[in-house]
Design a protein around this motif. Structure first.
Motif, mmCIF file in Angstrom:
data_model
loop_
_atom_site.group_PDB
_atom_site.id
_atom_site.type_symbol
_atom_site.label_atom_id
_atom_site.label_comp_id
_atom_site.label_asym_id
_atom_site.label_seq_id
_atom_site.Cartn_x
_atom_site.Cartn_y
_atom_site.Cartn_z
ATOM 1 N N TYR A 235 4.514 14.457 -0.937
ATOM 2 C CA TYR A 235 3.342 13.622 -0.683
ATOM 3 C C TYR A 235 3.551 12.771 0.562
ATOM 4 C CZ TYR A 235 2.228 15.034 -5.429
ATOM 5 O OH TYR A 235 1.955 15.792 -6.550
ATOM 6 N N GLU A 236 2.465 12.214 1.066
ATOM 7 C CA GLU A 236 2.519 11.384 2.272
ATOM 8 C C GLU A 236 1.431 10.312 2.210
ATOM 9 O OE1 GLU A 236 1.606 13.609 5.804
ATOM 10 O OE2 GLU A 236 -0.210 14.500 4.946
ATOM 11 N N ASN A 237 1.375 9.486 3.259
ATOM 12 C CA ASN A 237 0.348 8.436 3.385
ATOM 13 C C ASN A 237 0.344 7.506 2.176
ATOM 14 O OD1 ASN A 237 -0.430 9.593 5.836
ATOM 15 N ND2 ASN A 237 -1.925 10.924 4.832
ATOM 16 N N ILE A 238 1.506 6.947 1.852
ATOM 17 C CA ILE A 238 1.641 6.043 0.710
ATOM 18 C C ILE A 238 1.112 4.666 1.113
ATOM 19 C CG2 ILE A 238 3.219 5.098 -1.012
ATOM 20 C CD1 ILE A 238 5.226 7.310 -0.157
ATOM 21 N N ASN A 239 -0.105 4.358 0.698
ATOM 22 C CA ASN A 239 -0.725 3.068 1.006
ATOM 23 C C ASN A 239 -0.940 2.292 -0.286
ATOM 24 O OD1 ASN A 239 -2.376 2.789 4.036
ATOM 25 N ND2 ASN A 239 -1.279 4.666 3.537
ATOM 26 N N ALA A 240 -0.920 0.972 -0.198
ATOM 27 C CA ALA A 240 -1.027 0.146 -1.401
ATOM 28 C C ALA A 240 -2.002 -1.011 -1.197
ATOM 29 C CB ALA A 240 0.339 -0.394 -1.791
ATOM 30 N N THR A 241 -2.718 -1.337 -2.269
ATOM 31 C CA THR A 241 -3.507 -2.556 -2.351
ATOM 32 C C THR A 241 -2.924 -3.394 -3.485
ATOM 33 O OG1 THR A 241 -5.116 -1.677 -3.947
ATOM 34 C CG2 THR A 241 -5.534 -1.240 -1.607
ATOM 35 N N SER A 242 -3.600 -4.457 -3.859
ATOM 36 C CA SER A 242 -3.100 -5.292 -4.954
ATOM 37 C C SER A 242 -3.187 -4.578 -6.294
ATOM 38 C CB SER A 242 -3.884 -6.602 -5.019
ATOM 39 O OG SER A 242 -5.270 -6.355 -5.230
ATOM 40 N N ALA A 243 -4.017 -3.532 -6.384
ATOM 41 C CA ALA A 243 -4.244 -2.862 -7.663
ATOM 42 C C ALA A 243 -3.682 -1.454 -7.740
ATOM 43 C CB ALA A 243 -5.743 -2.816 -7.962
ATOM 44 N N TYR A 244 -3.737 -0.697 -6.634
ATOM 45 C CA TYR A 244 -3.382 0.720 -6.682
ATOM 46 C C TYR A 244 -2.481 1.129 -5.520
ATOM 47 C CZ TYR A 244 -7.052 1.454 -10.193
ATOM 48 O OH TYR A 244 -7.832 1.398 -11.331
ATOM 49 N N VAL A 245 -1.729 2.211 -5.769
ATOM 50 C CA VAL A 245 -1.001 2.914 -4.713
ATOM 51 C C VAL A 245 -1.711 4.249 -4.494
ATOM 52 C CG1 VAL A 245 1.160 4.027 -4.056
ATOM 53 C CG2 VAL A 245 1.199 1.833 -5.236
ATOM 54 N N TYR A 246 -2.003 4.570 -3.231
ATOM 55 C CA TYR A 246 -2.735 5.782 -2.877
ATOM 56 C C TYR A 246 -1.817 6.731 -2.113
ATOM 57 C CZ TYR A 246 -6.740 2.828 -4.003
ATOM 58 O OH TYR A 246 -7.626 1.993 -4.642
ATOM 59 N N PHE A 247 -2.032 8.037 -2.287
ATOM 60 C CA PHE A 247 -1.224 9.021 -1.588
ATOM 61 C C PHE A 247 -1.918 10.374 -1.675
ATOM 62 C CE2 PHE A 247 0.169 8.448 -5.944
ATOM 63 C CZ PHE A 247 0.293 9.735 -6.453
ATOM 64 N N ASN A 248 -1.476 11.303 -0.864
ATOM 65 C CA ASN A 248 -2.025 12.663 -0.903
ATOM 66 C C ASN A 248 -0.903 13.662 -0.678
ATOM 67 O OD1 ASN A 248 -2.789 11.440 2.032
ATOM 68 N ND2 ASN A 248 -2.183 13.589 2.246
ATOM 69 N N ALA A 249 -1.138 14.904 -1.067
ATOM 70 C CA ALA A 249 -0.155 15.951 -0.854
ATOM 71 C C ALA A 249 0.070 16.151 0.638
ATOM 72 C CB ALA A 249 -0.626 17.256 -1.501
ATOM 73 N N PHE A 250 1.295 16.495 1.015
ATOM 74 C CA PHE A 250 1.639 16.655 2.421
ATOM 75 C C PHE A 250 0.731 17.682 3.099
ATOM 76 C CE2 PHE A 250 4.063 18.587 5.894
ATOM 77 C CZ PHE A 250 4.343 17.453 6.639
#
Length: 337
Positions: A296-311
């Protein structure tokens, strides 16, 4: 009486014009940010800066709509499309957003003749976008009232530049690669790219650069007293360096591709030929667990969730709560025309 009417006929348009001029002038004024302002977390910016939270609103590049600019609440309600700008490296502070615009979803064969990529500032509703610099920008960050950004051209390669949020005081700082993501307490922390990979600090007021730690540092993230980084000399394993005690410690033996510090947790992509996985550990290195198997890549975070997508597959986008038990589901916000 006739003279008075003539004066009014002349004066009223002048008053209206002056009022409209003042309204226009003040609406375009860029209010300075308070000292200590940082536009986004280093962890997000090291992962393309696709999500940014400020004052209870999440601004994000919607992968389902060509990475155009959207906003929503941290709980993912109230999703709104803000513009057709295809964005990355999103920063937010005060009344404005700052980002790199690669292109526009509204571009057609005629308008594509004009370059629209560059460093932009817009209001938080996506309106009144202003190009601060028309140049390819690999990364950027906002520190107080200055945008620090990487500028690329074919002749000199990648340089670190700065420009104030009101489009003044442009300056080239260094003509080599400096990642400006990790802004903390008036400094930009970065790993060396020239004669060594030491941890350096760039003073955001003076541009003076000093050596912080003689390690082998890649993509540093400052969180509290610690600088979290990937150790180049030890197969990119996750480490942290204490700014107060000046000591380093190993947090994981895994080889990393990417990571993000979210508060109590560090989310990272384990690089392995047969057992790759998105994992998380607590910021002290304890509590290791798998979030999702695969790459996975593009590991982004907010106060509530962590977001990511398959490479190399922008969609679907997945998310899991930052805290609490791991619960990976698909994040699929509504797409607006």
């Amino acid at each position: 009486m006739k003279t008075f009417r003539n004066i009014l006929i002349i004066a009223i348009p002048l008053i209206i014009f002056a009022t409209l001029f003042l309204i226009s002038l003040f609406s375009k004024r860029v209010t300075p940010n308070p000292p200590g302002t940082v536009g986004n977390t280093a962890g997000n910016l090291n992962n393309k800066g696709l999500f940014c939270e400020d004052e209870g609103v999440v601004y994000f590049a919607n992968a389902y709509d060509s990475n155009t600019l959207y906003s929503m609440n941290p709980d993912e309600t109230n999703v709104k499309k803000l513009s057709n700008a295809q964005v990355s490296s999103i920063n937010a502070a005060g009344n404005f957003l700052y980002y790199y615009q690669a292109s526009s979803a509204a571009t057609n064969s005629f308008s594509s003749l004009f370059r629209i990529n560059g460093l932009y500032r817009s209001k938080k509703n996506g309106k009144s976008a202003v190009c601060l610099k028309r140049v390819p920008v690999p990364s950027l960050s906002l520190a107080d009232n200055t945008v620090f950004y990487q500028s690329y051209n074919n002749k000199t390669g990648t340089s670190l530049c700065r420009i104030d949020i009101d489009k003044k005081n442009y300056e080239v700082i260094e003509e080599y690669i400096i990642n400006p993501a990790a802004v903390y307490n008036g400094m930009i922390y970065f790993g060396g790219t020239q004669k060594d990979h030491y941890l350096y600090g760039l003073n955001t007021q003076t541009n003076a650069i000093s050596t912080i730690y003689n390690g082998n540092v890649y993509n540093p993230v400052v969180w509290g007293d610690y600088v979290y980084y990937m150790d180049i000399s030890s197969d990119y394993r996750l480490c942290r360096y204490s700014l107060s005690t000046q000591t380093a410690e190993i947090l994981s033996q895994d080889r990393l591709d990417f990571f993000n510090v979210t508060g109590d947790w560090i989310y990272y992509q384990k690089s392995h030929p047969s057992e790759p996985a998105l994992k998380r550990i607590r910021i002290d290195g304890s509590g290791e667990e798998i979030v999702a198997t695969g790459v996975y890549e593009n590991i982004n975070a907010t106060s509530a969730y962590v977001y990511f997508n398959a490479f190399d597959a922008p969609t679907p986008v997945y998310h899991t709560p930052v805290n609490g038990p791991v619960s990976v589901t698909t994040f699929a916000p509504a797409v607006e025309d």
